[in-house]
Write a protein that holds these residues in place. Structure first.
Motif, PDB file in Angstrom:
ATOM      1  N   SER A  35      48.131  45.233  58.781  1.00 28.21           N
ATOM      2  CA  SER A  35      48.959  44.638  57.866  1.00 28.21           C
ATOM      3  C   SER A  35      50.028  45.184  58.148  1.00 28.21           C
ATOM      4  N   PRO A  39      56.604  41.079  59.455  1.00 30.65           N
ATOM      5  CA  PRO A  39      57.094  41.112  60.718  1.00 30.65           C
ATOM      6  C   PRO A  39      58.607  41.341  60.999  1.00 30.65           C
ATOM      7  N   PHE A 213      54.436  33.610  66.851  1.00 32.56           N
ATOM      8  CA  PHE A 213      53.480  33.397  65.941  1.00 32.56           C
ATOM      9  C   PHE A 213      54.093  32.853  64.858  1.00 32.56           C
ATOM     10  N   VAL A 232      51.557  42.890  65.873  1.00 26.13           N
ATOM     11  CA  VAL A 232      50.508  41.629  66.210  1.00 26.13           C
ATOM     12  C   VAL A 232      50.830  41.177  67.199  1.00 26.13           C
ATOM     13  N   SER A 233      52.189  40.489  67.701  1.00 28.93           N
ATOM     14  CA  SER A 233      51.418  39.991  68.967  1.00 28.93           C
ATOM     15  C   SER A 233      51.457  40.734  70.318  1.00 28.93           C
ATOM     16  N   GLN A 245      44.934  35.686  61.618  1.00 31.02           N
ATOM     17  CA  GLN A 245      46.572  35.643  61.431  1.00 31.02           C
ATOM     18  C   GLN A 245      46.287  34.956  60.042  1.00 31.02           C
ATOM     19  N   PHE A 247      49.163  34.493  57.110  1.00 27.20           N
ATOM     20  CA  PHE A 247      50.196  35.606  55.975  1.00 27.20           C
ATOM     21  C   PHE A 247      50.682  35.162  54.805  1.00 27.20           C
ATOM     22  N   THR A 252      52.370  40.344  56.704  1.00 20.26           N
ATOM     23  CA  THR A 252      50.991  39.888  58.265  1.00 20.26           C
ATOM     24  C   THR A 252      49.726  40.763  58.319  1.00 20.26           C
ATOM     25  N   LEU A 254      46.169  40.571  59.774  1.00 20.39           N
ATOM     26  CA  LEU A 254      45.164  39.735  61.181  1.00 20.39           C
ATOM     27  C   LEU A 254      43.376  40.686  60.529  1.00 20.39           C
ATOM     28  N   LEU A 268      43.581  37.123  69.076  1.00 20.16           N
ATOM     29  CA  LEU A 268      44.330  36.021  68.604  1.00 20.16           C
ATOM     30  C   LEU A 268      43.567  34.577  69.091  1.00 20.16           C
ATOM     31  N   TYR A 270      45.745  31.411  70.407  1.00 22.41           N
ATOM     32  CA  TYR A 270      47.956  31.000  70.146  1.00 22.41           C
ATOM     33  C   TYR A 270      48.028  29.413  69.800  1.00 22.41           C
TER      34      TYR A 270
END
Length: 538
Positions: A35, A39, A213, A232-233, A245, A247, A252, A254, A268, A270
């Motif tokens: 969490s 971002p 994202f 996250v990235s 993911q 939002f 944000t 996961l 994830l 993409y």
């Protein structure tokens, strides 16, 4: 600050991938893996700059009809007021608190740059990097390690990867360099400590564009903007991901969608992993500059996403003629839509039809008739099932267009097709975000159809043994029950659903358990309605 107790960043197991995100404990489907409160980069798209808060990403509808409908359903979009910054008049905020947070962290670096009236709106990635460059300049000692961490991502953070990019797509590489230089100029040609500012601007732009994202609302699935966060990235891509993911505006998350063991790499998606092999490969190469070698892609075009219902040579004659007439339109893009098989002519025709259908599905201004024609082409060809892309995407586009045009009954019918036949095949997890959003929207549509304006439709269903009031509860229960495993009760979607649920349940005259049993009894009949929806009737 994110909780790093349960995840860690280290070298990926994927050859050439650089960093990766790994589990430090076991996770079950629905568990929270990570969490992030907001971002590091969260930037609204141009069309969302004035109706979406640039800090918390709550959206306030500006269209009077949408606003009234949203307010009647208790949706934030009908209540939130987004007011423009008095300095630049280009971005908006829902409160003084959000505006103050944004100014302190980032907006002060872009406000004067955005302000000139004769300047067109800047692209979302350019605006993001203007803020980042301003923050770097204001931090000469490098105390904010997250900012410097962006520069270490692929491809700009690895000379070999950047060189490979410049060789494989020199035009796009030059475009990135040009945009990076433009950002540096917009910022007044700043100087940075211990690094060359133009190079840093270019690196930031490349890494944000290749590692960002999507930020979308769980309430209505509207695309709001782009995000980038070093943590996250760090999660790499797989066409068979184990997390999704979410939002929660601006938080944000996961969330696990498969069992994850301690030490496993976290993956994830993409791109849309339900697309055919050639489309996934082409899209990842274009947007993220790599060739996917996940376990799914290593099998090649042999999985459900690539299988047609019949042999390629079974394409009806009228569709063969139609494909032959589209050769000139799609010739340059056919590699993205390539089809496997031995018959070269048949392969080419299917690739052309696939290109035509995808182009309609992906074109922002496709009309209802455009979408219907593309759907009919796919289904009547006998080659596409309802779950083979781009048919699901076309169905979702038609669903949204019917809603926008004020045709709830048509939206309801295709929504049933999505709910019962399409979504469960593409996302087996009942708590998957797309499925929850569709169920929530279907509940609101069903509630509308229960109103006096649609009395004839309501009675038509009643005569067939389906009480739409019971159907409404079925969709509401579905969203309410699965929300804790995905968005959570305290999310924007969760709060709206819980408020609606509490109000509705307080007004019913019988037990909830009795109502749930009644829902179960009518659900097979509702599924039969979904199965009876044919493309010609859409």
């Amino acid at each position: 600050m994110p909780d790093l107790e349960h995840v860690e960043v280290k070298q990926s197991q994927i050859a050439g991938a650089g960093r990766g995100l790994f589990a430090r404990k076991d996770f079950a489907p629905g568990d929270l893996v990570l969490s992030v409160d907001r971002p590091l980069v969260a930037e609204p798209e141009v069309e969302r700059m004035l109706d979406t808060c640039a800090w918390c990403f709550q959206r306030g509808a500006t269209d009077p009809v949408e606003r009234a409908q949203a307010a009647s359903m208790g949706m934030p979009t009908g209540i939130v007021e987004v007011k423009s910054c008095t300095g630049c008049r280009r971005v908006g905020y829902c409160s003084k608190t959000c505006q103050a947070k944004a100014w302190k962290r980032e907006h002060k670096y872009e406000c004067k740059i955005l302000a000139p009236k004769d300047q067109p709106d800047l692209p979302v990635h350019v605006r993001a990097v203007i803020k980042l460059l301003g923050r770097l300049q204001a931090d000469p000692e490098g105390k904010n390690g997250n900012l410097l961490d962006i520069l270490k991502f692929r491809p700009a953070g690895e000379p070999s990867a950047l060189h490979e990019f410049s060789q494989q797509d020199p035009k796009r590489f030059d475009d990135f360099k040009m945009l990076g230089h433009a950002v540096w100029k917009y910022c007044g040609e700043p100087k940075l400590e211990n690094m060359e500012a133009q190079a840093a601007s270019r690196a930031l732009l490349i890494n944000v564009m290749c590692n960002c994202f999507e930020l979308s609302s769980g309430l209505d699935d509207i695309h709001l903007g782009i995000g980038f966060d070093p943590l996250v990235s760090s999660a790499n891509h797989s066409c068979d991901p184990n997390v999704v993911q979410v939002f929660n505006q601006p938080k944000t998350l996961l969330k696990a969608i498969k069992p994850i063991k301690k030490g496993d790499e976290i993956f994830l998606k993409y791109t849309d992993v339900t697309n055919p092999f050639s489309v996934r490969q082409a899209d990842l190469k274009k947007t993220h500059l790599f060739t996917c070698q996940c376990a799914k892609c290593k099998q090649g075009p042999v999985l459900a996403q690539d299988i047609f219902l019949h042999a390629l040579g079974k394409l009806p004659q009228e569709h063969c003629q139609y494909a032959d007439g589209l050769v000139g339109r799609h010739e340059p893009q056919l590699s993205r839509y390539s089809v496997s098989g031995k018959d070269a002519t048949a392969k080419r025709r299917l690739a052309i039809l696939q290109a035509e259908a995808f182009s309609v599905a992906e074109k922002p201004d496709s009309s209802i008739e455009d979408i219907r024609r593309a759907l009919q082409m796919c289904i009547t060809s006998g080659m596409w099932s309802w779950t083979r892309q781009p048919v699901p995407r076309l169905a979702r586009r038609l669903f949204g267009l019917y809603l926008d045009s004020g045709e709830p009954y048509k939206a309801f019918r295709i929504g049933l097709k999505l709910y019962f036949e399409i979504d469960p095949k593409l996302a087996p997890q009942a708590f998957y975000p797309d499925r929850l959003t569709h169920a929530w929207v279907l509940s609101t549509i069903t509630n509308v159809l229960c109103g006096a304006v649609h009395r004839e439709i309501y009675q038509e269903f009643a005569q067939a043994g389906l009480d739409l009031r019971i159907v409404y509860f079925g969709f509401l229960f579905d969203v309410y029950d699965y929300l804790p495993r995905m968005h959570g009760r305290d999310s924007p979607l969760g709060l709206v659903v819980k408020n609606t649920y509490d109000q509705i349940m307080a007004g019913i005259g019988f037990s909830e358990s009795q109502l749930r049993e009644t829902v179960k009894s009518v659900w097979p009949a509702l599924e039969a309605v979904a199965q009876g929806v044919e493309v010609a009737s859409l």
